[in-house]
Each structure stands twice: as structure tokens, then as C-alpha cells.
Scaffold this motif. Structure first.
Motif, PDB file in Angstrom:
ATOM      1  N   GLY A 287       0.818  -1.207   0.000  1.00  0.00           N
ATOM      2  CA  GLY A 287       0.000   0.000   0.000  1.00  0.00           C
ATOM      3  C   GLY A 287       0.848   1.250   0.000  1.00  0.00           C
ATOM      4  O   GLY A 287       2.054   1.195  -0.261  1.00  0.00           O
ATOM      5  N   PRO A 288       0.249   2.411   0.291  1.00  0.00           N
ATOM      6  CA  PRO A 288       1.002   3.668   0.332  1.00  0.00           C
ATOM      7  C   PRO A 288       2.182   3.563   1.296  1.00  0.00           C
ATOM      8  O   PRO A 288       2.121   2.850   2.309  1.00  0.00           O
ATOM      9  CB  PRO A 288      -0.031   4.675   0.828  1.00  0.00           C
ATOM     10  N   VAL A 289       3.241   4.287   0.993  1.00  0.00           N
ATOM     11  CA  VAL A 289       4.496   4.147   1.738  1.00  0.00           C
ATOM     12  C   VAL A 289       4.543   5.105   2.926  1.00  0.00           C
ATOM     13  O   VAL A 289       4.178   6.279   2.821  1.00  0.00           O
ATOM     14  CB  VAL A 289       5.701   4.401   0.817  1.00  0.00           C
ATOM     15  N   CYS A 290       5.004   4.585   4.057  1.00  0.00           N
ATOM     16  CA  CYS A 290       5.383   5.437   5.180  1.00  0.00           C
ATOM     17  C   CYS A 290       6.805   5.069   5.592  1.00  0.00           C
ATOM     18  O   CYS A 290       7.212   3.908   5.516  1.00  0.00           O
ATOM     19  CB  CYS A 290       4.418   5.289   6.364  1.00  0.00           C
ATOM     20  N   VAL A 291       7.564   6.080   5.979  1.00  0.00           N
ATOM     21  CA  VAL A 291       8.954   5.906   6.388  1.00  0.00           C
ATOM     22  C   VAL A 291       9.048   6.175   7.877  1.00  0.00           C
ATOM     23  O   VAL A 291       8.588   7.220   8.359  1.00  0.00           O
ATOM     24  CB  VAL A 291       9.883   6.868   5.622  1.00  0.00           C
ATOM     25  N   LEU A 292       9.642   5.239   8.623  1.00  0.00           N
ATOM     26  CA  LEU A 292       9.803   5.384  10.060  1.00  0.00           C
ATOM     27  C   LEU A 292      11.269   5.645  10.374  1.00  0.00           C
ATOM     28  O   LEU A 292      12.132   4.822  10.045  1.00  0.00           O
ATOM     29  CB  LEU A 292       9.346   4.117  10.791  1.00  0.00           C
ATOM     30  N   SER A 293      11.555   6.778  11.007  1.00  0.00           N
ATOM     31  CA  SER A 293      12.931   7.130  11.347  1.00  0.00           C
ATOM     32  C   SER A 293      13.037   7.331  12.851  1.00  0.00           C
ATOM     33  O   SER A 293      12.322   8.147  13.438  1.00  0.00           O
ATOM     34  CB  SER A 293      13.352   8.409  10.604  1.00  0.00           C
ATOM     35  N   ALA A 294      13.935   6.578  13.482  1.00  0.00           N
ATOM     36  CA  ALA A 294      14.033   6.556  14.944  1.00  0.00           C
ATOM     37  C   ALA A 294      14.902   7.693  15.471  1.00  0.00           C
ATOM     38  O   ALA A 294      15.612   8.374  14.730  1.00  0.00           O
ATOM     39  CB  ALA A 294      14.592   5.208  15.399  1.00  0.00           C
ATOM     40  N   GLY A 295      14.848   7.878  16.793  1.00  0.00           N
ATOM     41  CA  GLY A 295      15.537   8.982  17.433  1.00  0.00           C
ATOM     42  C   GLY A 295      17.032   8.784  17.551  1.00  0.00           C
ATOM     43  O   GLY A 295      17.615   7.824  17.028  1.00  0.00           O
ATOM     44  N   LEU A 296      17.666   9.702  18.253  1.00  0.00           N
ATOM     45  CA  LEU A 296      19.125   9.747  18.376  1.00  0.00           C
ATOM     46  C   LEU A 296      19.671   8.414  18.853  1.00  0.00           C
ATOM     47  O   LEU A 296      19.282   7.903  19.901  1.00  0.00           O
ATOM     48  CB  LEU A 296      19.510  10.864  19.351  1.00  0.00           C
ATOM     49  N   GLY A 297      20.566   7.847  18.052  1.00  0.00           N
ATOM     50  CA  GLY A 297      21.253   6.623  18.426  1.00  0.00           C
ATOM     51  C   GLY A 297      20.419   5.365  18.387  1.00  0.00           C
ATOM     52  O   GLY A 297      20.895   4.307  18.814  1.00  0.00           O
ATOM     53  N   MET A 298      19.197   5.412  17.843  1.00  0.00           N
ATOM     54  CA  MET A 298      18.316   4.251  17.856  1.00  0.00           C
ATOM     55  C   MET A 298      18.304   3.557  16.494  1.00  0.00           C
ATOM     56  O   MET A 298      18.873   4.063  15.522  1.00  0.00           O
ATOM     57  CB  MET A 298      16.913   4.659  18.289  1.00  0.00           C
ATOM     58  N   GLY A 299      17.669   2.391  16.433  1.00  0.00           N
ATOM     59  CA  GLY A 299      17.734   1.578  15.226  1.00  0.00           C
ATOM     60  C   GLY A 299      16.378   1.188  14.681  1.00  0.00           C
ATOM     61  O   GLY A 299      15.324   1.478  15.269  1.00  0.00           O
TER      62      GLY A 299
ATOM     63  N   HIS B 125      10.845  10.230  15.058  1.00  0.00           N
ATOM     64  CA  HIS B 125      10.832  10.201  16.522  1.00  0.00           C
ATOM     65  C   HIS B 125      11.996  11.020  17.068  1.00  0.00           C
ATOM     66  O   HIS B 125      13.124  10.914  16.593  1.00  0.00           O
ATOM     67  CB  HIS B 125      10.936   8.757  17.024  1.00  0.00           C
ATOM     68  N   SER B 126      11.713  11.850  18.075  1.00  0.00           N
ATOM     69  CA  SER B 126      12.752  12.603  18.776  1.00  0.00           C
ATOM     70  C   SER B 126      13.598  13.405  17.789  1.00  0.00           C
ATOM     71  O   SER B 126      13.058  14.209  17.030  1.00  0.00           O
ATOM     72  CB  SER B 126      13.605  11.629  19.607  1.00  0.00           C
ATOM     73  N   LEU B 127      14.916  13.203  17.757  1.00  0.00           N
ATOM     74  CA  LEU B 127      15.793  13.920  16.831  1.00  0.00           C
ATOM     75  C   LEU B 127      15.332  13.800  15.389  1.00  0.00           C
ATOM     76  O   LEU B 127      15.422  14.760  14.604  1.00  0.00           O
ATOM     77  CB  LEU B 127      17.219  13.385  16.958  1.00  0.00           C
ATOM     78  N   ALA B 128      14.823  12.632  15.004  1.00  0.00           N
ATOM     79  CA  ALA B 128      14.391  12.423  13.616  1.00  0.00           C
ATOM     80  C   ALA B 128      13.179  13.261  13.257  1.00  0.00           C
ATOM     81  O   ALA B 128      12.833  13.367  12.080  1.00  0.00           O
ATOM     82  CB  ALA B 128      14.102  10.944  13.362  1.00  0.00           C
ATOM     83  N   GLY B 129      12.538  13.889  14.246  1.00  0.00           N
ATOM     84  CA  GLY B 129      11.499  14.864  13.930  1.00  0.00           C
ATOM     85  C   GLY B 129      12.074  16.033  13.146  1.00  0.00           C
ATOM     86  O   GLY B 129      11.419  16.560  12.235  1.00  0.00           O
ATOM     87  N   PHE B 130      13.304  16.448  13.472  1.00  0.00           N
ATOM     88  CA  PHE B 130      13.985  17.472  12.676  1.00  0.00           C
ATOM     89  C   PHE B 130      14.116  17.008  11.226  1.00  0.00           C
ATOM     90  O   PHE B 130      13.888  17.767  10.287  1.00  0.00           O
ATOM     91  CB  PHE B 130      15.380  17.739  13.235  1.00  0.00           C
ATOM     92  N   HIS B 131      14.504  15.748  11.051  1.00  0.00           N
ATOM     93  CA  HIS B 131      14.745  15.215   9.708  1.00  0.00           C
ATOM     94  C   HIS B 131      13.440  15.135   8.920  1.00  0.00           C
ATOM     95  O   HIS B 131      13.416  15.439   7.724  1.00  0.00           O
ATOM     96  CB  HIS B 131      15.376  13.824   9.794  1.00  0.00           C
TER      97      HIS B 131
ATOM     98  N   LEU C 144       5.208  13.571  13.857  1.00  0.00           N
ATOM     99  CA  LEU C 144       6.321  13.814  14.766  1.00  0.00           C
ATOM    100  C   LEU C 144       6.001  13.136  16.099  1.00  0.00           C
ATOM    101  O   LEU C 144       5.011  13.470  16.749  1.00  0.00           O
ATOM    102  CB  LEU C 144       6.532  15.315  14.961  1.00  0.00           C
ATOM    103  N   VAL C 145       6.837  12.185  16.465  1.00  0.00           N
ATOM    104  CA  VAL C 145       6.604  11.352  17.643  1.00  0.00           C
ATOM    105  C   VAL C 145       7.494  11.846  18.781  1.00  0.00           C
ATOM    106  O   VAL C 145       8.685  11.556  18.830  1.00  0.00           O
ATOM    107  CB  VAL C 145       6.889   9.871  17.319  1.00  0.00           C
ATOM    108  N   ASP C 146       6.888  12.630  19.680  1.00  0.00           N
ATOM    109  CA  ASP C 146       7.641  13.266  20.765  1.00  0.00           C
ATOM    110  C   ASP C 146       8.930  13.875  20.204  1.00  0.00           C
ATOM    111  O   ASP C 146      10.028  13.662  20.722  1.00  0.00           O
ATOM    112  CB  ASP C 146       7.953  12.268  21.881  1.00  0.00           C
ATOM    113  N   GLY C 147       8.758  14.635  19.127  1.00  0.00           N
ATOM    114  CA  GLY C 147       9.888  15.181  18.403  1.00  0.00           C
ATOM    115  C   GLY C 147      10.673  16.200  19.202  1.00  0.00           C
ATOM    116  O   GLY C 147      10.152  16.876  20.100  1.00  0.00           O
ATOM    117  N   SER C 148      11.941  16.330  18.867  1.00  0.00           N
ATOM    118  CA  SER C 148      12.791  17.330  19.502  1.00  0.00           C
ATOM    119  C   SER C 148      12.244  18.723  19.210  1.00  0.00           C
ATOM    120  O   SER C 148      11.780  18.996  18.105  1.00  0.00           O
ATOM    121  CB  SER C 148      14.222  17.214  18.979  1.00  0.00           C
ATOM    122  N   VAL C 149      12.318  19.591  20.201  1.00  0.00           N
ATOM    123  CA  VAL C 149      11.842  20.971  20.064  1.00  0.00           C
ATOM    124  C   VAL C 149      12.910  21.905  20.622  1.00  0.00           C
ATOM    125  O   VAL C 149      13.335  21.749  21.775  1.00  0.00           O
ATOM    126  CB  VAL C 149      10.519  21.208  20.821  1.00  0.00           C
ATOM    127  N   GLU C 150      13.344  22.836  19.806  1.00  0.00           N
ATOM    128  CA  GLU C 150      14.263  23.888  20.240  1.00  0.00           C
ATOM    129  C   GLU C 150      13.677  25.201  19.749  1.00  0.00           C
ATOM    130  O   GLU C 150      13.585  25.430  18.543  1.00  0.00           O
ATOM    131  CB  GLU C 150      15.664  23.667  19.667  1.00  0.00           C
TER     132      GLU C 150
END
Length: 290
Positions: free
Chosen positions: A27-39, A101-107, A124-130
Motif C-alpha cells: 500500500g502507500p508508503v510510510c517511512v519510520l525514522s528513529a531517534g538519536l542513536g536508535m535503530g 521520533h525525537s531527533l528524527a522529527g527534525f529530519h 512527529l513522535v515526541d519530536g525534539s523541540v528547540e
């Protein structure tokens, strides 16, 4: 000694770096990108909720998981280009939903701003906020120092001795369940390596620079008119710290003209505590055809 299990997915060369990429579902594509240092495996609780309806793409950023080390330090534009490169390598042309997620919210936000025609929505999953980020001083010196620390730690054998245990402590502290479901063998093969330790140190060293770069992108690259969901972790303690975090997340949603949702009870690792909330946000994003 038993032969190690081959990780799922494929190694795809993206931007000159072999990346570990896992693609499942239809089906339609979603990309999951994890937070700092995660896999990639940190999304395991979410994936089965999505694969009946979506093609789910996960990848390890350079140096993390099973991906090869980076050629260059991370940047917001570079990580947005990396997501685009993964899609190119998979032959994906339709717009996609990017979950960061987290840092990857920036990405994820950088991808939407720099590749608007390829974006169906972002979550944005509990994305980083500055709120007013500035690049930290002596960027090149910090980058060199982070690289050197990684090499020294690897030479001492510290990642193999303590890496998996430190990972488990970090996950337990960031989840209301206080559990890390990742298999011990998988943590040994990833967090027990100097490669992952170096990547984690580098992402941390360049965090403020990436945040400041995103602020500049916001001034010059408007968000495309696509759905944005901001999911904020709410442990339910009612503390001043928690209230302030939810206020910052709500402000981010307002800034992006997005939907805000406080997810409770949950720690920073929403994918472990409330995977259903993430899946619901993704599935609520209507697909777009190119």
C-alpha cells in the motif's frame, strides 16, 4: 559457536553509504525514522499495526543498527536527502508519510520542506523541540572531538562491555513500561560495537547545529499543505516539567499548522508505550498519488 542470524532487509547504497533498509507490507508508503542513536528494530511494536494497510520502510542512519559509518557529519538537509535517497533506491515515486521520533522529527520536517512534492504528511513522535536554537560554538572542533572519543572508547572495548547495558538503562528510563523488548543478541551486535557508539556521539555533538539549520529552513522553505500530526508523550505525573514539555509540543503543532495529541500514559519512547497512537496518526494521513 552458533552462526549469527542475518538481519532482515537489504543493504542499499545511498549517498555512497551502505544503509540497512527494511521494507514490509503493501500500500502507500510510510517511512519510520528513529531517534538519536536508535535503530530500525525500535519500531517493531508499530510495524504490524501498519503493514496490513501501508508499505513500511525503516532504515538505520549511517553508523547505527547495521548501516555502514557516515562519510560526513549529520545535517538536517543531509538527512532529508538520505530519506529521499532511500526512496529512490526502493523505486518509490509517490509521496510518502514520514514519521520522525525525537531527533528524527527534525529530519522529517526538513524532508517535507525540502522535498514537498514527495511528502504526503509527517508525524512527529515526541519530536525534539528547540525554540530559538543557535549553532554551538567550535563546530569543527566538536565534530573532531566526538570522532576521537568514539575511536578511544572503541579501542578500550567499552562499547562491547557496557554498550548493550547502557542502551537498556536508557530505554527503561524513557518508557513507562520500564522494559526494553529488543533481543539481547541484537543489542550485542549493534550497541556492542564502536561503530554505533561513534554514530551516537556524532549525532549528539551535532544536535544543536541540526536544530539551528532547521530554523533557517523554516525561514526559506515553507511547509507543503499536507497533514501534520504532533504526538507528545505525557507520563501523567502532572509535573511542571511535563506541562512545559506539552506546551512546547503544542506550540510546535501550531507552528506547523498541525494536529496536536498528548498521548498518555507514555514516556519518550512512544513506539514502545503507545504504538497504537502512532499507527492511528499514520493511517489518518490520506495517501497521495504522484
Amino acid at each position: 559457536m552458533a552462526e549469527e542470524t542475518r538481519p532482515p532487509g537489504h543493504m542499499l547504497r545511498v549517498g555512497g553509504v551502505p544503509l540497512h533498509v527494511v521494507c514490509e507490507g503493501a500500500g502507500p508508503v510510510c517511512v519510520l525514522s528513529a531517534g538519536l542513536g536508535m535503530g530500525w528494530f525500535d519500531w517493531e511494536p508499530v510495524v504490524p499495526l501498519l503493514t496490513p494497510y501501508r508499505t513500511v520502510v525503516r532504515f538505520d542512519r549511517p553508523g547505527l543498527g547495521f548501516s555502514a559509518p557516515a562519510l560526513e557529519p549529520p545535517t538536517a538537509a543531509g538527512e532529508a536527502a538520505r530519506i529521499a535517497g532511500v526512496l529512490d533506491a526502493l523505486g518509490v515515486s509517490d509521496p510518502v508519510t514520514v514519521v520522525g521520533h525525537s531527533l528524527a522529527g527534525f529530519h522529517a520536517e526538513a524532508f517535507a520542506r525540502l522535498h514537498p512534492g514527495r511528502t504526503a504528511g509527517i508525524v512527529l513522535v515526541d519530536g525534539s523541540v528547540e525554540e530559538a536554537p543557535r549553532p554551538a560554538p567550535a563546530r569543527e572542533l566538536r565534530t573532531t572531538a566526538a570522532h576521537a572519543r568514539g575511536l578511544v572508547l572503541a579501542a578500550t572495548g567499552l562499547p562491547r562491555a557496557l554498550g548493550p547495558s547502557l542502551r537498556r538503562l536508557a530505554v527503561r528510563a524513557s518508557s513507562v513500561s520500564r522494559q526494553d523488548p529488543a533481543p539481547a543478541d541484537l543489542l550485542r551486535r549493534t550497541y556492542g560495537t564502536g561503530r554505533v557508539m561513534r554514530a551516537l556521539l556524532m549525532e549528539n555533538a551535532r544536535y544543536r547545529d541540526v536544530a539551528a539549520e532547521l530554523l533557517d529552513l523554516r525561514e526559506h522553505h515553507p511547509m507543503p499543505p499536507v497533514p501534520v500530526s504532533v504526538l507528545a508523550a505525557s507520563p501523567g505525573t502532572g509535573s511542571t516539567l511535563e506541562r512545559r514539555w506539552l506546551e512546547r509540543q503544542r506550540a510546535l503543532a501550531d507552528r506547523l499548522d498541525g494536529r496536536f495529541e498528548a498521548v498518555a500514559p507514555a514516556g519518550h519512547l512512544l513506539m514502545y508505550d503507545r504504538p497504537q497512537a502512532i499507527a492511528a496518526a499514520v493511517l489518518a494521513t490520506p495517501p497521495i498519488r504522484a
